[in-house]
Design a protein around this motif. Sequence first.
Motif, PDB file in Angstrom:
ATOM      1  N   VAL A 373       0.819  -1.214   0.000  1.00  0.00           N
ATOM      2  CA  VAL A 373       0.000   0.000   0.000  1.00  0.00           C
ATOM      3  C   VAL A 373       0.852   1.262   0.000  1.00  0.00           C
ATOM      4  O   VAL A 373       0.336   2.365  -0.205  1.00  0.00           O
ATOM      5  CB  VAL A 373      -0.941   0.006   1.226  1.00  0.00           C
ATOM      6  N   ASP A 374       2.176   1.110   0.253  1.00  0.00           N
ATOM      7  CA  ASP A 374       3.031   2.293   0.353  1.00  0.00           C
ATOM      8  C   ASP A 374       3.875   2.521  -0.891  1.00  0.00           C
ATOM      9  O   ASP A 374       4.781   3.360  -0.882  1.00  0.00           O
ATOM     10  CB  ASP A 374       3.948   2.169   1.567  1.00  0.00           C
ATOM     11  N   LYS A 375       3.588   1.828  -1.960  1.00  0.00           N
ATOM     12  CA  LYS A 375       4.461   1.847  -3.135  1.00  0.00           C
ATOM     13  C   LYS A 375       4.553   3.223  -3.777  1.00  0.00           C
ATOM     14  O   LYS A 375       5.602   3.620  -4.287  1.00  0.00           O
ATOM     15  CB  LYS A 375       3.974   0.818  -4.155  1.00  0.00           C
ATOM     16  N   THR A 376       3.460   3.995  -3.767  1.00  0.00           N
ATOM     17  CA  THR A 376       3.444   5.294  -4.441  1.00  0.00           C
ATOM     18  C   THR A 376       3.271   6.459  -3.487  1.00  0.00           C
ATOM     19  O   THR A 376       3.112   7.603  -3.921  1.00  0.00           O
ATOM     20  CB  THR A 376       2.322   5.328  -5.496  1.00  0.00           C
ATOM     21  N   VAL A 377       3.326   6.192  -2.177  1.00  0.00           N
ATOM     22  CA  VAL A 377       3.084   7.233  -1.181  1.00  0.00           C
ATOM     23  C   VAL A 377       4.403   7.910  -0.806  1.00  0.00           C
ATOM     24  O   VAL A 377       5.387   7.225  -0.512  1.00  0.00           O
ATOM     25  CB  VAL A 377       2.431   6.636   0.083  1.00  0.00           C
ATOM     26  N   PRO A 378       4.477   9.261  -0.807  1.00  0.00           N
ATOM     27  CA  PRO A 378       5.701   9.935  -0.368  1.00  0.00           C
ATOM     28  C   PRO A 378       6.094   9.507   1.043  1.00  0.00           C
ATOM     29  O   PRO A 378       5.224   9.312   1.907  1.00  0.00           O
ATOM     30  CB  PRO A 378       5.339  11.421  -0.416  1.00  0.00           C
ATOM     31  N   PHE A 379       7.397   9.396   1.285  1.00  0.00           N
ATOM     32  CA  PHE A 379       7.871   8.915   2.575  1.00  0.00           C
ATOM     33  C   PHE A 379       7.367   9.784   3.723  1.00  0.00           C
ATOM     34  O   PHE A 379       7.038   9.279   4.797  1.00  0.00           O
ATOM     35  CB  PHE A 379       9.399   8.876   2.593  1.00  0.00           C
ATOM     36  N   LYS A 380       7.279  11.102   3.518  1.00  0.00           N
ATOM     37  CA  LYS A 380       6.862  11.994   4.593  1.00  0.00           C
ATOM     38  C   LYS A 380       5.428  11.739   5.043  1.00  0.00           C
ATOM     39  O   LYS A 380       5.036  12.136   6.150  1.00  0.00           O
ATOM     40  CB  LYS A 380       6.999  13.449   4.157  1.00  0.00           C
ATOM     41  N   ASP A 381       4.632  11.062   4.221  1.00  0.00           N
ATOM     42  CA  ASP A 381       3.240  10.777   4.559  1.00  0.00           C
ATOM     43  C   ASP A 381       3.052   9.391   5.190  1.00  0.00           C
ATOM     44  O   ASP A 381       1.919   9.019   5.500  1.00  0.00           O
ATOM     45  CB  ASP A 381       2.367  10.885   3.320  1.00  0.00           C
ATOM     46  N   LEU A 382       4.153   8.644   5.350  1.00  0.00           N
ATOM     47  CA  LEU A 382       4.064   7.312   5.930  1.00  0.00           C
ATOM     48  C   LEU A 382       4.297   7.355   7.440  1.00  0.00           C
ATOM     49  O   LEU A 382       5.008   8.231   7.927  1.00  0.00           O
ATOM     50  CB  LEU A 382       5.111   6.371   5.305  1.00  0.00           C
ATOM     51  N   LYS A 383       3.707   6.418   8.123  1.00  0.00           N
ATOM     52  CA  LYS A 383       4.033   6.195   9.517  1.00  0.00           C
ATOM     53  C   LYS A 383       4.765   4.861   9.592  1.00  0.00           C
ATOM     54  O   LYS A 383       4.160   3.799   9.631  1.00  0.00           O
ATOM     55  CB  LYS A 383       2.773   6.163  10.381  1.00  0.00           C
ATOM     56  N   VAL A 384       6.095   4.978   9.561  1.00  0.00           N
ATOM     57  CA  VAL A 384       6.924   3.775   9.503  1.00  0.00           C
ATOM     58  C   VAL A 384       7.920   3.792  10.637  1.00  0.00           C
ATOM     59  O   VAL A 384       8.331   4.850  11.124  1.00  0.00           O
ATOM     60  CB  VAL A 384       7.675   3.669   8.166  1.00  0.00           C
ATOM     61  N   GLY A 385       8.331   2.597  11.040  1.00  0.00           N
ATOM     62  CA  GLY A 385       9.371   2.464  12.047  1.00  0.00           C
ATOM     63  C   GLY A 385       9.119   3.298  13.265  1.00  0.00           C
ATOM     64  O   GLY A 385       8.055   3.224  13.886  1.00  0.00           O
ATOM     65  N   THR A 386      10.067   4.161  13.628  1.00  0.00           N
ATOM     66  CA  THR A 386       9.945   4.999  14.819  1.00  0.00           C
ATOM     67  C   THR A 386       9.425   6.385  14.484  1.00  0.00           C
ATOM     68  O   THR A 386       9.360   7.243  15.331  1.00  0.00           O
ATOM     69  CB  THR A 386      11.325   5.143  15.496  1.00  0.00           C
ATOM     70  N   GLN A 387       9.067   6.585  13.212  1.00  0.00           N
ATOM     71  CA  GLN A 387       8.567   7.903  12.804  1.00  0.00           C
ATOM     72  C   GLN A 387       7.155   8.117  13.318  1.00  0.00           C
ATOM     73  O   GLN A 387       6.271   7.287  13.130  1.00  0.00           O
ATOM     74  CB  GLN A 387       8.590   7.981  11.268  1.00  0.00           C
ATOM     75  N   ALA A 388       6.915   9.239  13.980  1.00  0.00           N
ATOM     76  CA  ALA A 388       5.589   9.506  14.560  1.00  0.00           C
ATOM     77  C   ALA A 388       4.586   9.891  13.480  1.00  0.00           C
ATOM     78  O   ALA A 388       4.952  10.411  12.437  1.00  0.00           O
ATOM     79  CB  ALA A 388       5.706  10.641  15.570  1.00  0.00           C
TER      80      ALA A 388
END
Length: 388
Positions: A373-388
């Motif tokens: 689901v994250d293939k085309t989503v900008p990284f700044k818009d993801l909630k991944v790992g330790t990113q709030a």
Amino acid sequence: MNLADYQRAAEEWLARNVPADRRADGDPIAQAKDFMARLYDAGYSGITWPARWGGQGLSQEEERAFAAAARDYTLPTYVFSIGLGMTGPTLVDRGSDAQRERFVRPLLRGEEVWCQLFSEPGAGSDVASLQTKAERDGDDWIVNGQKVWTSIAQYADWGLLLARTNVDVPKHKGMTMFVVDMHHPGVTVRPLKDMSGRSNFNEIFFDDVHIPDEHRVGDVDDGWSVAVTTLLHERLSISAGVGMGGQADNPASLEALRRTLDTSDPLVRDELVELHIRSRALALFNRRLAQETEAGLFPGARGSAAKLLLAELTLFQSDLATRLAGPESVVDGHPLGTLLATAPGMALGGGTNEIMRNIVGDRVLNLPPEPRVDKTVPFKDLKVGTQA
């Protein structure tokens, strides 16, 4: 020189130069560097590496002949395994001529130790979720972040670092690869102790670490393609044991078990036959991959199959050895203790077994890939790992 003469010369050199023991009264890293320098000067380091960059420029046949000569030795070269198997081949494949000229020969001669800086607390199997940032500052990049589970970092002079350089694009498209000086101010290495009391891994912190742009490997934001090159080399080198020396002191090798167990028991013999079959199958598969590489056909994702086979073989081998040796195998100081403690890591390093199966299914067997689901989503818009 024909192959038989080449192997005979290697056997004679090893008999004269491999230390009979690891001298406890000396610095093991200094001793390893001394051995590596002599290995290089004798023509047995970088056997198949391009002669232009300091290698010997020979074929896989000579590589296999030297491996056969060294099979009864445990070479003191583990500290160089990341450089020989992963970072060095990446620089040869993807580095600039200036980078190859500067780094390859010292690596092969053991003058400098390397580590690989990919995994993070929130980016293990999903390396593309990493958050260590590199921001452009004139002719430099400033790096801040953390890496973890990094082998050999406590001894390393240089590291191959994958960092986030663009958060406005999907996660696989916003990373860049760098060579980082591990002695630079702002680089902090903290060894992590495992249950054996050893520190096989480390966590590393980067606080405003400056990296010159000339140490960038590949194009800006194209770090994932460079990382794929590194990971392919990593999985092939892990499966083939590049830089790890022989198996002379492996207490769970087939030869060692045959010497210590009652092989008159048919059930024991059946278990040892299974170990032989698995070991032989992996060896033949690795030889086929090596022959294809020499012919100019890079193994690609099939390297993940080799790495998976080795991980499963290591777990089977340690389980078999401890079952046959009995409860005393877990007593502190028993030769099998270290193997038992470290075997699970083989199913994690270079990608978990689950990730390896996904890669083989997707890229080798052409099975339908898992949905992303994250293939085309900008990284700044993801909630991944330790990113709030």
